[in-house]
Design a protein around this motif. Sequence first.
Motif: not given
Lengths: 398, 240
Positions: A301-324
Amino acid sequence: MTRTILDLHVLQTVPPSNLNRDDTGTPKTALYGGARRSRVSSQAWKRATRAAFAELLAPEELGVRTKRVAEFVAERIHELDDSIDRSEALALAAETVKAATGSKIEVPKRKSGKKTDDGASEPPAPQSSYLMFLSAQQRDALAQLAVKGRADIKAFFKDKDNKEEAKSSANTRHSVDIALFGRMVADGADINVDAATQVAHAISVHAVENESDYYTAVDDRRKDEEPGAGMIGTVEFNSATLYRYAALDVDRLAANLGRGLRDGEEPTTPVRRAVEAFVEGFVDSMPSGKINTFGNHTRPEAVIVKLRGTRPVNFVSAFEQPVVADVGSGYLRKACERLADHISQIEEAYGTHADTTTWVLRAGANTEPLAGLGAESSMGELVESVGRAAADRQAETA
Amino acid sequence: MSVLALCLAGPLQAWGSSARFARRTTENVPTKSGVLGMLAAAQGRDRAADVSDLAELRFGVRVDQRGTRIRDFQTAHHTETGNAMPVSERFYLADAVFVAGVEGDGDLIAALHRAVRSPVYLPYLGRRSCPPSRPVDIGAFDGTDAVLEDVFRSVEWQAAEHHRRRRSGERRVALPVFMDAAEGDREKNSRRDLPVSFDPRHRRYALRDVKADTVEVPNPTHRAPAAPSHHDPMPPLGGD
């Protein structure tokens, strides 16, 4: 040197399914944020990505097709070690290609020597009897082997290990695959290639309990005196909104693939094509586990792509608290809100580099929170513009 | 001396020390070889490169959130031949958070800090499929307080929100630390995770003595337990 790193973030909902199971047939899970999540292992999704990648990109696109393989490799041998003159380099190259492919490399019968500038005739270069395909990376590998075995090339390839190495160097499908994904199963020769991509285990953004489906199957040729089911059993499954993450080191990929070799093509063409195929392959592939039972062919349903000059960033912490989920709301909208918040908070805290470009592909009203995070694109536009941007940056750094 | 502190957090991590062949286990805490390998990779060193300067760094780990061990079952097929490869088990630590630190010469620490911020090879938590979920570098410390133990006392507790809430009753939390043992330390265990060579043709590790200890850090989410509320259900019912 400026770096080029790509990170991909995907939210994808799957209905009841069993994409990836363990040895007991249970869908894989993991604990995260103190709650059990559905998990699809990186190796399972990588296999699906690999298969899609192979469909999207023919390895022949990444190199040249020629009969003059000996000259082609010999030029590289001379670049590696300029104490090797043309005729020796040609002889080395011919032996190496012969060991690698098993096909004859000989001087064509009807050719007399080419006239050089000083009027003397150069000995003609040997050729293969059919068009062979070689990528820059394969040419390198073969040339390096030839230089290594320079002292006595025939004896060098009598050695089984060296011959194996030559053979796997010339195996094209393998080489493109390894450049991107590294090796799943170790072989001697590709042990030194480090994969350009990292894929995380996909996990659900919410807590999940596996359910089980009890089934009975009827024996069609049952006789009436034997009532009852032909067999009974259970299939375990769950449904999930998954967060999937992958990072691609474009510089590493470019180094693994080498530059474009064909006349009239950009040197960055191989890396552009590989990036395009990877983005499309990763986003749009689906592991095949139990797919005939559940038919869980969904698209993200959703795709985000980032092109950077630095190390990649994983956004998994957004869901560390489970979505209810509230009644009637589902998980997707909240997951999108969480992700949008998390991205802006992280970027506020750590700052963003001016040269970070973001693309967003989204479908449906539930993904509105992600609007405005980057350039909104359709799949075709996304693939093309990411590939072009990555290649342009490579051209600058080259 | 300077210290570089790293935050190792993500949904999954895997730190093998004797993990070979089809059963890939993980230790309970990050290994010295795993963390040094990540630093060497960040600097862009080849696998066959010399890592003796890194091996000399004093290494320690603080356990901010223990996590749980999960087992992953994996099958593989050879791409060329289609032959099934041996079934393998891979163990991971799920939901764990660690602070790892290396202590050593200021120039080397500064170089490593730069490398971690713009790594040549992307960092991962012991296995390539375990990318970190937070930035890895906490920071470099130099000057007088740059002793590993002091850094472990001063770096804020990195555990996740849900984990901190569970321990909100404690004003200070005691966290286990595992340090390179010094000469003369009595209580120590050995572990084979001191890298001699990462060359894939012959990886070699030496034994390392590890000393277990604890440090106390303040709990930022500490709340004094509320006084029990006075609840009397009888008055609304009337009567005497």
